[in-house]
Design a protein around this motif. Structure first.
Motif, PDB file in Angstrom:
ATOM      1  N   SER A  91      39.494  46.632  41.791  1.00 23.10           N
ATOM      2  CA  SER A  91      40.571  46.655  42.888  1.00 23.10           C
ATOM      3  C   SER A  91      41.283  45.013  42.974  1.00 23.10           C
ATOM      4  N   GLU A  92      42.417  44.973  42.952  1.00 26.60           N
ATOM      5  CA  GLU A  92      43.149  43.536  43.273  1.00 26.60           C
ATOM      6  C   GLU A  92      42.992  43.405  45.083  1.00 26.60           C
ATOM      7  N   THR A  93      42.874  42.424  45.307  1.00 25.18           N
ATOM      8  CA  THR A  93      42.704  41.857  46.696  1.00 25.18           C
ATOM      9  C   THR A  93      43.687  40.746  47.083  1.00 25.18           C
ATOM     10  N   GLY A  94      44.218  41.081  48.244  1.00 26.50           N
ATOM     11  CA  GLY A  94      44.997  40.132  48.828  1.00 26.50           C
ATOM     12  C   GLY A  94      44.609  39.966  50.149  1.00 26.50           C
ATOM     13  N   ILE A  95      44.462  38.478  50.581  1.00 25.65           N
ATOM     14  CA  ILE A  95      43.857  38.189  51.934  1.00 25.65           C
ATOM     15  C   ILE A  95      44.880  37.181  52.632  1.00 25.65           C
ATOM     16  N   PHE A 104      37.001  29.830  49.593  1.00 25.01           N
ATOM     17  CA  PHE A 104      36.771  30.654  48.627  1.00 25.01           C
ATOM     18  C   PHE A 104      36.441  30.169  47.391  1.00 25.01           C
ATOM     19  N   VAL A 105      35.217  30.544  46.936  1.00 28.48           N
ATOM     20  CA  VAL A 105      34.268  29.754  45.761  1.00 28.48           C
ATOM     21  C   VAL A 105      34.438  30.732  44.552  1.00 28.48           C
ATOM     22  N   PHE A 106      34.583  30.291  43.270  1.00 27.00           N
ATOM     23  CA  PHE A 106      34.453  31.077  42.299  1.00 27.00           C
ATOM     24  C   PHE A 106      34.184  30.057  40.984  1.00 27.00           C
ATOM     25  N   LEU A 107      33.612  30.563  39.838  1.00 31.83           N
ATOM     26  CA  LEU A 107      33.508  29.538  38.624  1.00 31.83           C
ATOM     27  C   LEU A 107      34.512  29.722  37.867  1.00 31.83           C
ATOM     28  N   VAL A 129      42.765  37.689  44.742  1.00 29.99           N
ATOM     29  CA  VAL A 129      41.530  37.849  43.981  1.00 29.99           C
ATOM     30  C   VAL A 129      41.653  38.871  42.876  1.00 29.99           C
ATOM     31  N   PRO A 130      41.837  38.434  41.594  1.00 30.53           N
ATOM     32  CA  PRO A 130      42.331  39.643  40.832  1.00 30.53           C
ATOM     33  C   PRO A 130      40.850  40.463  40.548  1.00 30.53           C
ATOM     34  N   PRO A 131      40.822  41.769  39.852  1.00 33.74           N
ATOM     35  CA  PRO A 131      39.873  42.453  39.675  1.00 33.74           C
ATOM     36  C   PRO A 131      38.677  41.994  38.953  1.00 33.74           C
ATOM     37  N   TYR A 132      37.530  42.295  39.430  1.00 29.94           N
ATOM     38  CA  TYR A 132      36.117  41.803  38.720  1.00 29.94           C
ATOM     39  C   TYR A 132      36.043  40.482  38.900  1.00 29.94           C
ATOM     40  N   VAL A 133      36.616  39.678  39.554  1.00 29.52           N
ATOM     41  CA  VAL A 133      36.348  38.225  39.668  1.00 29.52           C
ATOM     42  C   VAL A 133      35.225  37.793  40.546  1.00 29.52           C
ATOM     43  N   PRO A 134      34.123  37.344  40.359  1.00 27.84           N
ATOM     44  CA  PRO A 134      32.885  37.079  41.150  1.00 27.84           C
ATOM     45  C   PRO A 134      33.535  35.908  42.101  1.00 27.84           C
ATOM     46  N   HIS A 135      32.960  35.976  43.141  1.00 25.80           N
ATOM     47  CA  HIS A 135      33.311  34.921  44.129  1.00 25.80           C
ATOM     48  C   HIS A 135      32.424  35.119  45.370  1.00 25.80           C
ATOM     49  N   ARG A 136      32.818  34.045  46.448  1.00 23.70           N
ATOM     50  CA  ARG A 136      32.113  34.225  47.891  1.00 23.70           C
ATOM     51  C   ARG A 136      32.943  33.577  48.734  1.00 23.70           C
ATOM     52  N   GLU A 137      32.923  34.110  49.873  1.00 24.28           N
ATOM     53  CA  GLU A 137      33.567  33.326  51.044  1.00 24.28           C
ATOM     54  C   GLU A 137      32.612  32.465  51.766  1.00 24.28           C
ATOM     55  N   GLU A 138      33.012  31.464  52.180  1.00 16.52           N
ATOM     56  CA  GLU A 138      32.163  30.480  53.165  1.00 16.52           C
ATOM     57  C   GLU A 138      33.098  30.073  54.470  1.00 16.52           C
ATOM     58  N   ASN A 139      32.184  29.976  55.524  1.00 22.29           N
ATOM     59  CA  ASN A 139      32.905  29.434  56.640  1.00 22.29           C
ATOM     60  C   ASN A 139      32.072  28.237  56.907  1.00 22.29           C
ATOM     61  N   ILE A 150      42.399  41.764  55.022  1.00 25.67           N
ATOM     62  CA  ILE A 150      42.373  42.138  53.518  1.00 25.67           C
ATOM     63  C   ILE A 150      42.949  43.416  53.100  1.00 25.67           C
ATOM     64  N   ALA A 151      43.666  43.071  52.041  1.00 26.45           N
ATOM     65  CA  ALA A 151      44.443  44.634  51.455  1.00 26.45           C
ATOM     66  C   ALA A 151      43.816  44.821  50.080  1.00 26.45           C
ATOM     67  N   ARG A 152      43.657  45.806  49.661  1.00 25.85           N
ATOM     68  CA  ARG A 152      43.071  46.171  48.272  1.00 25.85           C
ATOM     69  C   ARG A 152      43.876  47.360  47.829  1.00 25.85           C
ATOM     70  N   SER A 153      43.999  47.217  46.425  1.00 28.52           N
ATOM     71  CA  SER A 153      44.825  48.181  45.582  1.00 28.52           C
ATOM     72  C   SER A 153      43.977  49.554  45.364  1.00 28.52           C
ATOM     73  N   THR A 154      42.752  49.809  45.865  1.00 31.52           N
ATOM     74  CA  THR A 154      42.032  51.121  45.778  1.00 31.52           C
ATOM     75  C   THR A 154      41.916  51.462  47.136  1.00 31.52           C
ATOM     76  N   GLN A 155      41.618  52.842  47.118  1.00 31.96           N
ATOM     77  CA  GLN A 155      41.738  53.768  48.272  1.00 31.96           C
ATOM     78  C   GLN A 155      40.604  53.278  49.181  1.00 31.96           C
ATOM     79  N   GLU A 156      39.385  52.801  48.611  1.00 34.25           N
ATOM     80  CA  GLU A 156      38.314  52.530  49.566  1.00 34.25           C
ATOM     81  C   GLU A 156      37.942  51.069  49.101  1.00 34.25           C
ATOM     82  N   ALA A 157      37.243  50.338  50.097  1.00 29.72           N
ATOM     83  CA  ALA A 157      36.736  49.106  49.781  1.00 29.72           C
ATOM     84  C   ALA A 157      35.643  48.926  48.775  1.00 29.72           C
TER      85      ALA A 157
END
Length: 176
Positions: A91-95, A104-107, A129-139, A150-157
């Motif tokens: 899934s592509e993810t738009g936030i 938003f944290v990634f390596l 967030v592109p497909p398969y990119v490991p990440h995390r959200e922090e507050n 959040i909007a995703r390009s797949t039917q389910e989350a």
């Protein structure tokens, strides 16, 4: 010149949607595909895939409204909290940041070195967030939760929790 109404002999559907009602060659369309759906703010569904430190709520999904190619919802990140490391599969993810200042944290790996990248955001900002990119959200805010849409390009989350962040291999090796 002003637009002229269609001749009385034309169907009221002409120029609107020629297959609405008949479904076209595949047959009748399901009811969910022939109407606009309203999802009131108070009716979001919390029974979605979760990561530690976050609460995800579905608004638009295949199960809820019959969507076929997208998922949309809301995520709440509690004060002074970080999500588990995760990715969203194919899934592509738009936030869209509604409130708070989530990070938003990634390596990233460059020249054989890995470094943590931290994107600091605020209300009105967008993240992709592109497909398969490991990440995390922090507050990091000690008092107020962060809320994002959040909007995703797949039917389910899709949420695949990971034991840690890691840099992705080359593009040709990334997808299964």
């Amino acid at each position: 010149m002003t637009a002229q109404p269609p001749p009385a002999s034309e169907s009221p559907r002409d120029g609107f949607h020629p297959d609405l009602g008949t479904g076209g060659p595949a047959g009748p369309l399901p009811e969910t595909a022939t109407r606009v759906h309203h999802v009131p703010a108070g009716s979001l569904d919390g029974s979605t895939a979760q990561s530690g430190g976050m609460r995800r709520f579905a608004a638009i999904s295949g199960d809820r409204v019959g969507s076929e190619r997208m998922w949309m919802g809301q995520t709440h990140v509690a004060p002074a909290t970080a999500s588990a490391d995760h990715h969203h599969g194919e899934s592509e993810t738009g936030i869209y940041i509604v409130s708070g200042h989530p990070e938003f944290v990634f390596l990233e790996e460059r020249d054989g070195e890995r470094r943590e990248i931290r994107l600091r955001t605020g209300p009105g900002d967008y993240i992709f967030v592109p497909p398969y990119v490991p990440h995390r959200e922090e507050n990091p805010d000690p008092e107020d939760e962060a809320v994002v849409v959040i909007a995703r390009s797949t039917q389910e989350a899709i949420v695949v929790n990971l034991p840690g962040l890691y840099a992705l291999p080359a593009e040709t090796e990334r997808r299964p």
